[in-house]
Structure formats: structure tokens, C-alpha cells
Design a protein around this motif. Structure first.
Motif, PDB file in Angstrom:
ATOM      1  N   ILE A 121     -16.136  16.695 -53.035  1.00 46.05           N
ATOM      2  CA  ILE A 121     -16.593  17.835 -52.238  1.00 46.05           C
ATOM      3  C   ILE A 121     -18.077  18.087 -52.483  1.00 46.05           C
ATOM      4  O   ILE A 121     -18.864  18.291 -51.542  1.00 46.05           O
ATOM      5  CB  ILE A 121     -15.756  19.091 -52.567  1.00 46.05           C
ATOM      6  N   ALA A 122     -18.479  18.060 -53.745  1.00 48.01           N
ATOM      7  CA  ALA A 122     -19.889  18.303 -54.086  1.00 48.01           C
ATOM      8  C   ALA A 122     -20.789  17.230 -53.470  1.00 48.01           C
ATOM      9  O   ALA A 122     -21.860  17.533 -52.945  1.00 48.01           O
ATOM     10  CB  ALA A 122     -20.061  18.347 -55.602  1.00 48.01           C
ATOM     11  N   ALA A 123     -20.340  15.977 -53.532  1.00 45.08           N
ATOM     12  CA  ALA A 123     -21.126  14.891 -52.959  1.00 45.08           C
ATOM     13  C   ALA A 123     -21.267  15.045 -51.450  1.00 45.08           C
ATOM     14  O   ALA A 123     -22.346  14.811 -50.879  1.00 45.08           O
ATOM     15  CB  ALA A 123     -20.487  13.548 -53.301  1.00 45.08           C
ATOM     16  N   LEU A 124     -20.187  15.455 -50.800  1.00 47.40           N
ATOM     17  CA  LEU A 124     -20.232  15.630 -49.349  1.00 47.40           C
ATOM     18  C   LEU A 124     -21.176  16.765 -48.975  1.00 47.40           C
ATOM     19  O   LEU A 124     -21.936  16.668 -48.001  1.00 47.40           O
ATOM     20  CB  LEU A 124     -18.817  15.899 -48.822  1.00 47.40           C
ATOM     21  N   ALA A 125     -21.142  17.841 -49.752  1.00 50.07           N
ATOM     22  CA  ALA A 125     -22.041  18.962 -49.474  1.00 50.07           C
ATOM     23  C   ALA A 125     -23.505  18.543 -49.649  1.00 50.07           C
ATOM     24  O   ALA A 125     -24.385  19.017 -48.916  1.00 50.07           O
ATOM     25  CB  ALA A 125     -21.709  20.141 -50.383  1.00 50.07           C
ATOM     26  N   ARG A 126     -23.770  17.657 -50.595  1.00 50.45           N
ATOM     27  CA  ARG A 126     -25.143  17.156 -50.762  1.00 50.45           C
ATOM     28  C   ARG A 126     -25.570  16.288 -49.586  1.00 50.45           C
ATOM     29  O   ARG A 126     -26.726  16.316 -49.163  1.00 50.45           O
ATOM     30  CB  ARG A 126     -25.255  16.342 -52.060  1.00 50.45           C
ATOM     31  N   ASP A 127     -24.617  15.522 -49.044  1.00 46.13           N
ATOM     32  CA  ASP A 127     -24.943  14.564 -47.985  1.00 46.13           C
ATOM     33  C   ASP A 127     -24.988  15.190 -46.591  1.00 46.13           C
ATOM     34  O   ASP A 127     -25.720  14.709 -45.715  1.00 46.13           O
ATOM     35  CB  ASP A 127     -23.928  13.421 -47.974  1.00 46.13           C
ATOM     36  N   LEU A 128     -24.190  16.243 -46.372  1.00 47.71           N
ATOM     37  CA  LEU A 128     -24.045  16.803 -45.024  1.00 47.71           C
ATOM     38  C   LEU A 128     -24.702  18.183 -44.953  1.00 47.71           C
ATOM     39  O   LEU A 128     -24.043  19.209 -44.773  1.00 47.71           O
ATOM     40  CB  LEU A 128     -22.570  16.883 -44.637  1.00 47.71           C
ATOM     41  N   GLY A 129     -25.996  18.187 -45.055  1.00 49.42           N
ATOM     42  CA  GLY A 129     -26.717  19.455 -45.078  1.00 49.42           C
ATOM     43  C   GLY A 129     -26.936  20.085 -43.728  1.00 49.42           C
ATOM     44  O   GLY A 129     -27.551  21.152 -43.639  1.00 49.42           O
ATOM     45  N   ASP A 130     -26.434  19.449 -42.660  1.00 44.05           N
ATOM     46  CA  ASP A 130     -26.635  19.988 -41.315  1.00 44.05           C
ATOM     47  C   ASP A 130     -25.391  20.661 -40.742  1.00 44.05           C
ATOM     48  O   ASP A 130     -25.381  21.086 -39.582  1.00 44.05           O
ATOM     49  CB  ASP A 130     -27.107  18.895 -40.361  1.00 44.05           C
ATOM     50  N   VAL A 131     -24.336  20.785 -41.523  1.00 45.60           N
ATOM     51  CA  VAL A 131     -23.073  21.352 -41.026  1.00 45.60           C
ATOM     52  C   VAL A 131     -23.242  22.840 -40.698  1.00 45.60           C
ATOM     53  O   VAL A 131     -23.789  23.611 -41.489  1.00 45.60           O
ATOM     54  CB  VAL A 131     -21.945  21.161 -42.062  1.00 45.60           C
ATOM     55  N   SER A 132     -22.755  23.228 -39.526  1.00 49.17           N
ATOM     56  CA  SER A 132     -22.764  24.646 -39.141  1.00 49.17           C
ATOM     57  C   SER A 132     -21.354  25.196 -38.925  1.00 49.17           C
ATOM     58  O   SER A 132     -21.176  26.409 -38.813  1.00 49.17           O
ATOM     59  CB  SER A 132     -23.601  24.860 -37.875  1.00 49.17           C
ATOM     60  N   LEU A 133     -20.371  24.299 -38.850  1.00 44.06           N
ATOM     61  CA  LEU A 133     -18.980  24.720 -38.672  1.00 44.06           C
ATOM     62  C   LEU A 133     -18.096  23.895 -39.594  1.00 44.06           C
ATOM     63  O   LEU A 133     -18.075  22.669 -39.517  1.00 44.06           O
ATOM     64  CB  LEU A 133     -18.526  24.526 -37.228  1.00 44.06           C
ATOM     65  N   LEU A 134     -17.378  24.582 -40.478  1.00 41.63           N
ATOM     66  CA  LEU A 134     -16.428  23.939 -41.385  1.00 41.63           C
ATOM     67  C   LEU A 134     -15.018  24.283 -40.936  1.00 41.63           C
ATOM     68  O   LEU A 134     -14.681  25.471 -40.803  1.00 41.63           O
ATOM     69  CB  LEU A 134     -16.647  24.433 -42.813  1.00 41.63           C
ATOM     70  N   ILE A 135     -14.203  23.261 -40.694  1.00 46.29           N
ATOM     71  CA  ILE A 135     -12.808  23.484 -40.328  1.00 46.29           C
ATOM     72  C   ILE A 135     -11.924  22.959 -41.451  1.00 46.29           C
ATOM     73  O   ILE A 135     -11.817  21.747 -41.668  1.00 46.29           O
ATOM     74  CB  ILE A 135     -12.453  22.816 -38.988  1.00 46.29           C
ATOM     75  N   ASN A 136     -11.326  23.880 -42.187  1.00 50.89           N
ATOM     76  CA  ASN A 136     -10.431  23.549 -43.291  1.00 50.89           C
ATOM     77  C   ASN A 136      -9.034  23.306 -42.739  1.00 50.89           C
ATOM     78  O   ASN A 136      -8.215  24.223 -42.623  1.00 50.89           O
ATOM     79  CB  ASN A 136     -10.417  24.679 -44.321  1.00 50.89           C
ATOM     80  N   ASN A 137      -8.781  22.049 -42.392  1.00 52.33           N
ATOM     81  CA  ASN A 137      -7.512  21.684 -41.768  1.00 52.33           C
ATOM     82  C   ASN A 137      -6.598  20.886 -42.687  1.00 52.33           C
ATOM     83  O   ASN A 137      -5.379  20.905 -42.508  1.00 52.33           O
ATOM     84  CB  ASN A 137      -7.789  20.880 -40.496  1.00 52.33           C
ATOM     85  N   ALA A 138      -7.136  20.177 -43.654  1.00 49.55           N
ATOM     86  CA  ALA A 138      -6.325  19.311 -44.513  1.00 49.55           C
ATOM     87  C   ALA A 138      -5.213  20.109 -45.183  1.00 49.55           C
ATOM     88  O   ALA A 138      -5.437  21.208 -45.700  1.00 49.55           O
ATOM     89  CB  ALA A 138      -7.198  18.641 -45.564  1.00 49.55           C
ATOM     90  N   GLY A 139      -4.008  19.560 -45.166  1.00 48.19           N
ATOM     91  CA  GLY A 139      -2.885  20.253 -45.779  1.00 48.19           C
ATOM     92  C   GLY A 139      -1.681  19.341 -45.890  1.00 48.19           C
ATOM     93  O   GLY A 139      -1.647  18.266 -45.292  1.00 48.19           O
ATOM     94  N   ILE A 140      -0.706  19.768 -46.665  1.00 50.40           N
ATOM     95  CA  ILE A 140       0.550  19.030 -46.791  1.00 50.40           C
ATOM     96  C   ILE A 140       1.715  19.987 -46.609  1.00 50.40           C
ATOM     97  O   ILE A 140       1.616  21.188 -46.863  1.00 50.40           O
ATOM     98  CB  ILE A 140       0.671  18.319 -48.146  1.00 50.40           C
ATOM     99  N   GLY A 141       2.834  19.412 -46.164  1.00 51.64           N
ATOM    100  CA  GLY A 141       4.066  20.163 -46.039  1.00 51.64           C
ATOM    101  C   GLY A 141       4.931  19.960 -47.278  1.00 51.64           C
ATOM    102  O   GLY A 141       4.448  19.921 -48.398  1.00 51.64           O
ATOM    103  N   GLY A 142       6.201  19.817 -47.052  1.00 44.41           N
ATOM    104  CA  GLY A 142       7.141  19.694 -48.157  1.00 44.41           C
ATOM    105  C   GLY A 142       8.146  20.818 -48.091  1.00 44.41           C
ATOM    106  O   GLY A 142       7.799  21.959 -47.776  1.00 44.41           O
ATOM    107  N   SER A 143       9.406  20.509 -48.345  1.00 51.08           N
ATOM    108  CA  SER A 143      10.442  21.526 -48.219  1.00 51.08           C
ATOM    109  C   SER A 143      11.483  21.365 -49.310  1.00 51.08           C
ATOM    110  O   SER A 143      11.582  20.317 -49.957  1.00 51.08           O
ATOM    111  CB  SER A 143      11.119  21.423 -46.846  1.00 51.08           C
ATOM    112  N   GLY A 144      12.247  22.424 -49.499  1.00 45.29           N
ATOM    113  CA  GLY A 144      13.317  22.418 -50.479  1.00 45.29           C
ATOM    114  C   GLY A 144      13.526  23.805 -51.050  1.00 45.29           C
ATOM    115  O   GLY A 144      12.685  24.698 -50.886  1.00 45.29           O
TER     116      GLY A 144
END
Length: 235
Positions: free
Chosen positions: A61-84
């Protein structure tokens, strides 16, 4: 926030809603879309820029933030399911994994990119949450619902803190979509492409929260019924 000419970063963008967001952003005029996945070779959408990201790895995450300094919109979509059943011994390990990805992941990403978003004239965060942040399916979704309820609370806190730097936060609540995660779930499912379009429209109109489908709106309304829905969805 306006999407035209924006630079977006979408996590979990190799399939499902993440891939739909990538398509919708390009269609809405985004100047650049970074599509993040653990394995960037799985990113197949034309026109996006694949980047490697595991949201459980702070150094990535830190490396990506260093590399992508032009981001204006962050979409936090990554996720997992799982049931029980929540009382099964296996649920503890599942809870840890779901919280690490579904809850801590968006917080780490937002912390890392907040200074970058602050430097933009127009910036926002979209957190993909769930109708199950407000209710559980007994014996099925206890730990998943817990992780999504937690990220809902974090979204509300982020919104208040990021407001001071002019960054908007949209919480996207949606029920089952026609994606790999919900493949075995019976019943009607929303189109991820339609949900992505609705979320972009909600962001552009300044909404802080989107209840994206009828099921989600029904669950939300059930919070104030007597008795409230979350006390027992199956009666």
C-alpha cells in the motif's frame, strides 16, 4: 466530485464490481483508471492500468501511494466473503481474514492516500459496504456482517475527518450482485455494471451514502421497525 478527467484507483478490480467500476469510470470520462489486484495479470479491462496490490500488505500500500501521486478518487472495493455459523470454531479464523481485508484494508488504503487526495481540487473515496452491514443471516453471515458493519462505522468516521480537506466519502451499500462471490446464492441479483453506474451518479450528485437496490433499502428500513429486523431476520 466529477468523474470527467479524474484519476481513479480501484481495488479488487480484476472481476465483479471492481471490473464494472473500471468500465464505468472510463465511460464517464475518467482520465486514468488504475486497476489493482493481487495478480495484475488477471486485469483484462481495456484502457485501464493494471497495478499490483494486496490490501493486507502495508508495504505494498505504501509503495503504491508513493507511485500513484495523481489519484483523485479511491474506490475501496477489494473484499472477501465466507459463510458459516458464528459459533463454529472455524469462524474465528474467518473473522480475522474478513476483518483484515474487508475492514482494515479500506482503512489502510484511505490513510495512505488521504494526503494525495488532499492535494487534488476535487477528490473522493468510495467504500463498498453491504446490506449485510445492518443485518445477519443466522448461521451464514455473522462474521462477514461484522466486518461490513465495522467498515460502515469507519466510513462515517472517514467522512467527518476527510471533510476538512475537501475529500468526499460515499458509502455504497448493496445486496447480492451477479458476481463470483454470490454465485451460489439463490434469487435475484443486481447487475454490477448498473451498481457501478449508480455509485458514480451518486458521487457526482454529492450523496454521502447510496442504498443501491430494493433489498438494501428494505433492510435499512428494517432498522427502525418494531421489532427491528436485525434482532432476527428469520423470525
Amino acid at each position: 466530485m466529477k468523474i470527467k478527467d479524474a484519476v481513479a484507483l480501484v481495488t479488487g478490480a480484476n472481476r465483479g464490481l471492481g471490473a464494472a467500476f473500471a468500465r464505468a469510470l472510463l465511460a464517464a470520462g475518467a482520465a486514468k483508471v488504475y486497476a489493482a489486484a493481487r495478480d495484475p495479470s488477471t486485469i483484462t479491462e481495456a484502457g485501464v492500468i493494471p497495478v499490483q496490490l494486496d490490501v493486507t500488505q502495508p508495504h505494498q500500500i505504501a509503495a503504491l501511494a508513493r507511485d500513484l501521486g495523481d489519484v483523485s478518487l479511491l474506490i475501496n472495493n477489494a473484499g472477501i466473503g465466507g459463510s458459516g455459523p458464528v459459533l463454529s470454531p472455524e469462524s474465528i479464523d474467518m473473522l480475522y481474514q474478513q476483518f483484515e481485508i474487508n475492514t482494515v484494508g479500506p482503512l489502510r488504503m484511505t490513510q495512505a492516500f488521504a494526503p494525495i487526495l488532499a492535494a487534488r481540487n476535487d477528490s473522493a473515496v468510495i467504500n463498498v459496504i453491504s446490506a449485510l452491514s445492518w443485518a445477519t443471516l443466522p448461521g451464514v453471515t455473522g462474521t462477514y456482517s461484522a466486518s461490513k458493519a465495522a467498515v460502515w462505522a469507519l466510513s462515517n468516521a472517514m467522512r467527518q475527518e476527510l471533510k476538512t480537506q475537501g475529500t468526499e466519502v460515499l458509502s455504497l451499500h448493496v445486496a447480492f450482485m451477479d458476481t463470483d462471490m454470490a454465485r451460489g446464492v439463490p434469487g435475484a441479483k443486481a447487475s454490477p455494471d448498473e451498481i457501478a453506474r449508480l455509485a458514480i451518479a451518486a458521487l457526482e450528485s454529492g450523496q454521502p451514502e447510496l442504498l443501491a437496490d430494493d433489498v438494501t433499502r428494505s433492510v435499512h428500513a428494517g432498522l427502525t421497525t418494531v421489532p427491528p429486523m436485525y434482532l432476527g431476520m428469520l423470525g
